[in-house]
Design a protein around this motif. Structure first.
Motif, short mmCIF file in Angstrom:
data_model
loop_
_atom_site.label_atom_id
_atom_site.label_comp_id
_atom_site.label_asym_id
_atom_site.label_seq_id
_atom_site.Cartn_x
_atom_site.Cartn_y
_atom_site.Cartn_z
N LEU A 220 0.74 -1.00 -0.25
CA LEU A 220 0.00 -0.38 -0.21
C LEU A 220 1.04 1.29 -0.03
O LEU A 220 1.64 0.89 0.53
N GLN A 221 0.63 2.26 -0.69
CA GLN A 221 1.57 2.99 -1.08
C GLN A 221 0.07 4.69 -0.66
O GLN A 221 -0.94 4.32 -1.68
N ILE A 222 0.70 6.23 0.10
CA ILE A 222 0.12 7.26 -0.32
C ILE A 222 1.04 8.00 -0.36
O ILE A 222 2.34 8.64 0.20
N ARG A 223 0.65 8.48 -1.17
CA ARG A 223 1.84 9.75 -1.97
C ARG A 223 1.86 10.83 -1.66
O ARG A 223 0.04 10.89 -2.69
N ALA B 282 4.26 4.11 3.25
CA ALA B 282 3.94 3.12 2.08
C ALA B 282 4.91 2.01 3.47
O ALA B 282 5.31 1.47 4.68
N THR B 283 3.93 0.59 2.76
CA THR B 283 3.07 -0.80 3.65
C THR B 283 3.39 -2.01 2.91
O THR B 283 3.32 -2.00 1.74
N ASP B 284 3.77 -2.77 3.65
CA ASP B 284 4.12 -4.51 2.91
C ASP B 284 3.75 -4.97 3.53
O ASP B 284 3.82 -5.68 4.65
N TYR B 285 2.50 -6.31 2.91
CA TYR B 285 2.12 -7.45 3.31
C TYR B 285 2.71 -8.68 3.14
O TYR B 285 2.23 -8.46 1.25
N PHE B 286 3.50 -10.07 3.82
CA PHE B 286 3.77 -10.83 2.79
C PHE B 286 3.38 -12.23 3.63
O PHE B 286 2.42 -12.14 4.77
N ALA B 287 2.64 -12.92 2.45
CA ALA B 287 2.08 -13.29 1.95
C ALA B 287 2.51 -14.66 3.39
O ALA B 287 4.00 -14.26 3.55
N PRO B 288 1.86 -15.68 4.04
CA PRO B 288 2.32 -16.79 4.98
C PRO B 288 3.42 -17.84 4.08
O PRO B 288 3.22 -17.87 3.27
N LYS B 289 4.72 -18.24 4.41
CA LYS B 289 5.34 -19.18 3.80
C LYS B 289 4.77 -20.53 3.46
O LYS B 289 5.48 -21.07 2.42
#
Length: 338
Positions: free
Chosen positions: A73-76, A85-92
């Motif tokens: 997600l990015q808000i500029r 800026a955020t990042d969400y990583f799916a479970p491995k």
């Protein structure tokens, strides 16, 4: 139980479905994870609040998508708060937690000179969701203008405008404290999402929102509209203490709010703080530079340094292993990470 003790449903996202209304949703609670995200930087209070809101939205949105790797997600904007800026990583793997990281960039001088509310610090700009499913898959990016006076409202506009999915968020967050212990962050939220057939408004006729943007109400009508409005009125009754308080479990909250809608819950997804930075990725980002360029980045100590904005990791790399004119192999470098 004290506020600082770990609660079973902290740092989790609970998927659910309202069978009567054909609406899916998520209940999220972030506690220690949000503390870890925000502890990486000494953000001013207004910036910290915006990063917390963005993190909450990210974990709920990320959990709704069949994700192989990463949702960002990015808000500029053009205001003092330039970027979130955020990042969400799916479970491995099955049973492992999803991971989240976030950071913000801001102009300290402009921020100090402004008395604007947190959201207004962004100014004019855009809200974007990026999905990267990994190697061999084309990335996806959807963008909408900033609108509605909050990141929550921006996310709702994004789903209406870009995905034609009626979506609603209820969020609460803040610092919790008790005698004898320091403050720490707690946040909670509920996400509702209807999956209707596309309405005429979704074909480009414009919507009823700010600047003609689509809203959820533009996308539902008839029986679907009745279901959506009923669920939203029930969500309007939620209290902050129910969203973030330590005494109401997510499944209990669903019963309180939606018992007439027949809520059905699925397995909760744990969430942890995580970052994917490493020395190889730093080298890759510098691979476009010549030896002359690398020399300008080299410190008096004879190393090239890099800092991860998300987790604060500090890298010191041998300049001979960097750029497209590197003369040494990376495995021969005595990398240092702090």
């Amino acid at each position: 139980m004290t506020l600082t003790q770990k609660i079973a449903w902290d740092d989790t996202v609970l998927p659910f479905q309202l069978d009567r209304s054909d609406i899916r949703g998520r209940v999220a609670r972030l506690d220690g994870v949000l503390d870890r995200v925000l502890a990486q930087h000494a953000y001013p209070a207004r910036v910290e609040a915006m990063v917390a809101e963005a993190a909450m939205l990210t974990v709920m949105i990320g959990q709704t998508i069949k994700l192989r790797w990463k949702l960002s997600l990015q808000i500029r904007g053009d205001g003092p708060l330039r970027l979130i800026a955020t990042d969400y990583f799916a479970p491995k793997a099955e049973g492992e937690p999803a991971q989240i990281r976030a950071w913000a960039s801001f102009d300290e001088a402009r921020l100090a000179a402004s008395d604007a509310a947190p959201f207004d610090l962004i100014g004019q700009g855009y809200f974007a969701i990026l999905i990267d499913q990994g190697k061999g898959m084309a990335p996806y990016q959807g963008i909408t203008p900033l609108a509605g006076g909050s990141l929550r409202a921006c996310a709702e506009t994004y789903f209406a405008q870009s995905e034609q999915l009626p979506t609603r968020f209820a969020l609460s967050m803040g610092r919790a404290a008790e005698p004898g212990s320091g403050e720490h962050w707690r946040a909670g939220g509920v996400m509702l999402q209807h999956m209707p057939k596309a309405s005429p408004h979704a074909t480009g006729e414009g919507g009823s929102g700010e600047s003609g943007l689509l809203t959820a109400d533009d996308l539902v009508s008839g029986r679907e509209g009745e279901n959506w409005n009923r669920a939203n009125k029930l969500l309007d009754t939620v209290e902050d203490t129910e969203l973030i308080g330590p005494h109401v479990a997510p499944h209990e909250l669903l019963v309180r709010l939606f018992h007439e809608e027949v809520p059905r819950v699925f397995d909760a997804q744990p969430v942890a703080f995580g970052c994917t930075c490493n020395a190889d990725k730093v080298r890759q980002s510098l691979s476009i530079y010549s030896a002359k360029d690398i020399a300008t980045m080299t410190t008096e100590a004879g190393v090239v340094t890099a800092d991860c904005q998300f987790c604060g990791a500090h890298y010191e790399l041998d300049p001979a292993t960097l750029g497209f004119e590197a003369t040494r192999r990376p495995e021969d470098d005595g990398d240092r990470r702090g």
